[in-house]
Motif scaffolding. Structure first.
Motif, PDB file in Angstrom:
ATOM      1  N   ASP A  37       0.929  -1.317  -0.229  1.00  0.00           N
ATOM      2  CA  ASP A  37      -0.039  -0.156   0.114  1.00  0.00           C
ATOM      3  C   ASP A  37       0.896   1.186   0.043  1.00  0.00           C
ATOM      4  O   ASP A  37       0.496   2.354  -0.709  1.00  0.00           O
ATOM      5  N   PRO A  80       0.413   1.910  -4.247  1.00  0.00           N
ATOM      6  CA  PRO A  80      -0.943   2.111  -3.798  1.00  0.00           C
ATOM      7  C   PRO A  80      -1.928   1.420  -4.831  1.00  0.00           C
ATOM      8  O   PRO A  80      -3.155   1.090  -4.305  1.00  0.00           O
ATOM      9  N   ASP A  81      -1.740   1.326  -6.055  1.00  0.00           N
ATOM     10  CA  ASP A  81      -2.337   0.906  -7.043  1.00  0.00           C
ATOM     11  C   ASP A  81      -2.139  -0.528  -7.393  1.00  0.00           C
ATOM     12  O   ASP A  81      -2.460  -1.002  -8.771  1.00  0.00           O
ATOM     13  N   TRP A  82      -1.497  -1.456  -6.629  1.00  0.00           N
ATOM     14  CA  TRP A  82      -1.108  -2.783  -6.881  1.00  0.00           C
ATOM     15  C   TRP A  82      -2.156  -3.495  -7.335  1.00  0.00           C
ATOM     16  O   TRP A  82      -1.909  -4.493  -8.175  1.00  0.00           O
ATOM     17  N   ARG A  83      -3.395  -3.343  -6.885  1.00  0.00           N
ATOM     18  CA  ARG A  83      -4.499  -4.056  -7.251  1.00  0.00           C
ATOM     19  C   ARG A  83      -4.922  -3.940  -8.704  1.00  0.00           C
ATOM     20  O   ARG A  83      -5.214  -4.898  -9.609  1.00  0.00           O
ATOM     21  N   GLU A  84      -4.874  -2.544  -9.149  1.00  0.00           N
ATOM     22  CA  GLU A  84      -5.126  -2.256 -10.590  1.00  0.00           C
ATOM     23  C   GLU A  84      -4.003  -2.809 -11.352  1.00  0.00           C
ATOM     24  O   GLU A  84      -4.126  -3.193 -12.592  1.00  0.00           O
ATOM     25  N   ARG A  85      -2.867  -2.984 -10.890  1.00  0.00           N
ATOM     26  CA  ARG A  85      -1.632  -3.435 -11.596  1.00  0.00           C
ATOM     27  C   ARG A  85      -1.472  -4.806 -11.730  1.00  0.00           C
ATOM     28  O   ARG A  85      -0.573  -5.430 -12.307  1.00  0.00           O
ATOM     29  N   GLN A  94       7.724  -4.728 -12.225  1.00  0.00           N
ATOM     30  CA  GLN A  94       7.230  -3.099 -11.843  1.00  0.00           C
ATOM     31  C   GLN A  94       8.621  -2.341 -11.857  1.00  0.00           C
ATOM     32  O   GLN A  94       9.019  -1.455 -12.309  1.00  0.00           O
TER      33      GLN A  94
END
Length: 550
Positions: free
Chosen positions: A63, A67-72, A125
């Protein structure tokens, strides 16, 4: 011997280890300044090769970092849905209710993951940001400057003969130099040991404590699989012989991650941690889960357990210690990956600020300050007494006193029991064989339990046999002359890969044999040997386990 001449490459930051700490540092550096040159060296054949699946991940580190790890598309696919704790006896179990436990012990909001696959995703990443990642590259030496500062590392040396001399295909490797060198080697890393000793980083701290964690991946009957279920157990089969416990995680794809941890401060040199794990799987609460399934992987590694009071100074001239190299595991939660990520992020921010200010090769004091006052400190300070209380008072005492101490710390931000001391190192805790009785273990049945060498085959470990042995004896006479008569040579038993043997042939003196090809890089021998005679150094790059993590 002729001095080896090596080419060198210059970077802003050199990072050793492509685990969650090293990759977090690399990502954060490039987030802060895309023009920084950052390289990550990984001794495994690929990113994740030395990380066996099976962890419950607190996503707070991700997080903070991405922070946008879900979208990635980060591979956090199995949220924890059920969290159970059991105290085992030989024939049954008692469930410990969740409600008396401090909130920090709650796993809801966490994820059952393959950390190898998480690290592979993190490597993607990092590379997308411009980080150079070199797998199969062991960092075997430190490069020092004229004032004793760390300037870089030697990596990629191959082809030495068993006696240490360069062979016909010798490659000297390169010096990778940086303004700062960040060590994220994991527990008891070979370079981390050197800087801790050279700069006295553990002076005034409690000795680091360790556990041996062994793990198997099973594919089980889909009807028995409950994705998202987390089970932790304590008690049988260890009883009063050692501290420790087990975990069972229901991961994705009908896989079960089953593991067993033995605290390495046990006294009885006849204790056989691997066989305690194999015996555990026959418990009536465990065996039915595994029956009809198949084991697909096995591995082991040491776990840092000293906690807050054992964290060394984490900075030295020219670099810093990250993650498990600094010992940032939260013992009661059995979690360290989130703190590894947070430490990598904090070290990167300190290194970026220093480079921006025109500094190099000094101490990153901002990182030390962050680690001792930021989120990692908050996580570790409130659980700091669980491990020493367990060592002093056993399982029951630690549950009562440790639970009380954690609750007060959680509610009021202070530990009523202060800061307990650990006392002896794990090596010094080993008792004399004359004071203990041998332990008889059931023979593995080949269905639920397995002998060591059969299981090691499921770690897919390989080492080039012609290279020098990476398990160095400071004095080759000690195993037979000292450890065998005094301690029944416990290396035969504490190694979870069958590396060490005492061979007794008719009419001949016993011999100490090191089968280094079996080594799964757990570092237990470096920690537990009662004479502190074994020095684990890194073998050549790409060697060791190749965990499948399927």
């Amino acid at each position: 011997m002729t001095e080896v001449v090596r080419e060198s490459m210059e970077y802003d930051v050199v990072i050793v280890g492509a685990g969650p700490a090293g990759l977090s540092a690399a990502i954060r550096l490039k987030q802060l300044d895309a023009d920084l040159s950052v390289v990550v060296l990984e001794k495994g054949s690929e990113v994740g090769a030395h990380i066996l699946s099976g962890a419950v991940l607190d996503p707070c580190g991700l997080d903070a970092l991405i922070p946008d790890w879900r979208e990635r598309g980060a591979p956090l696919n199995v949220p924890v849905t059920e969290d159970k704790f059991y105290l085992l006896g030989e024939a049954g179990q008692i469930r410990i209710p969740n409600w008396p436990m401090p909130p920090l012990m709650n796993n809801h909001g966490n994820y059952i993951v393959s950390m190898a696959n998480v690290c592979r995703w993190m490597a993607e990443q990092a590379e997308a940001l411009g980080v150079e990642i070199f797998p199969g590259m062991s960092a075997s030496e430190l490069v020092f400057g004229p004032a004793g500062e760390v300037l870089g590392v030697v990596a990629g040396e191959f082809g030495r003969e068993a006696d240490g001399r360069p062979g016909p295909s010798y490659e000297p490797g390169m010096e990778l130099r940086g303004k700062y060198v960040l060590l994220g080697e994991g527990v008891r890393g070979s370079l981390s040991k050197q800087v801790i000793a050279r700069y006295g980083l553990s002076d005034g701290k409690e000795p680091q404590k360790y556990g041996l964690g062994m793990k198997e991946i099973w594919e089980i009957d889909p009807e028995k699989h409950r994705a998202g279920t987390v089970v932790h157990t304590m008690g049988w089969p260890l009883g009063g012989n050692a501290g420790g416990g087990a975990f069972i995680y229901h991961a994705e794809g009908n896989q079960l991650h089953i593991g067993f941890v033995v605290h390495l401060n046990y006294e009885n040199p006849y204790l056989y941690p691997y066989m305690e794990f194999q015996r555990f799987k026959h418990h009536p609460a465990v065996a039915p889960l595994l029956e009809g399934g198949k084991r697909v992987a096995y591995g082991a590694r040491a776990i840092s357990e000293g906690g807050w009071q054992s964290i060394p100074k984490v900075v030295f001239p020219g670099g810093a210690l990250l993650g498990c190299s600094a010992g940032l595991v939260n013992v009661p939660r059995i979690k360290g990956n989130h703190n590894a990520m947070l430490s990598g992020k904090a070290a990167a921010e300190a290194a970026h600020a220093a480079i921006t200010a025109g500094r190099a090769s000094d101490e990153l004091t901002d990182y030390e300050t962050d680690l001792r006052s930021g989120p990692v400190a908050k996580d570790l300070k409130r659980v700091r007494n669980v491990k020493p209380l367990w060592s002093k008072y056993g399982l029951t005492g630690s549950l009562a006193l440790g639970g009380f101490d954690m609750w007060v710390a959680n509610l009021f931000g202070m530990n009523p029991l202060g800061t307990q001391k650990h006392g002896k190192s794990d090596a010094a805790a080993t008792g004399l064989a004359a004071d203990h009785k041998p332990i008889v273990y059931p023979k593995p049945d080949g269905v639920l339990s397995f002998d060591r060498l059969t299981n090691v085959a499921f770690s897919f470990t390989n080492h080039e046999e012609s290279q020098p042995c990476h398990l160095q004896l400071r004095d080759p006479t000690i195993p037979i002359a000292v450890n065998l008569p005094k301690y029944a040579e416990p290396a035969q038993r504490y190694c979870p890969a069958g590396v060490y043997e005492v061979v007794q042939e008719d009419g001949k003196d016993p011999r100490f044999v090191i089968n280094f090809q079996n080594c799964v890089h757990c570092k237990t021998c470096d920690i537990k040997d009662p004479s502190q005679n074994i020095n684990w150094v890194t073998p050549q790059g790409g060697d060791g386990p190749n965990y499948p993590n399927t």
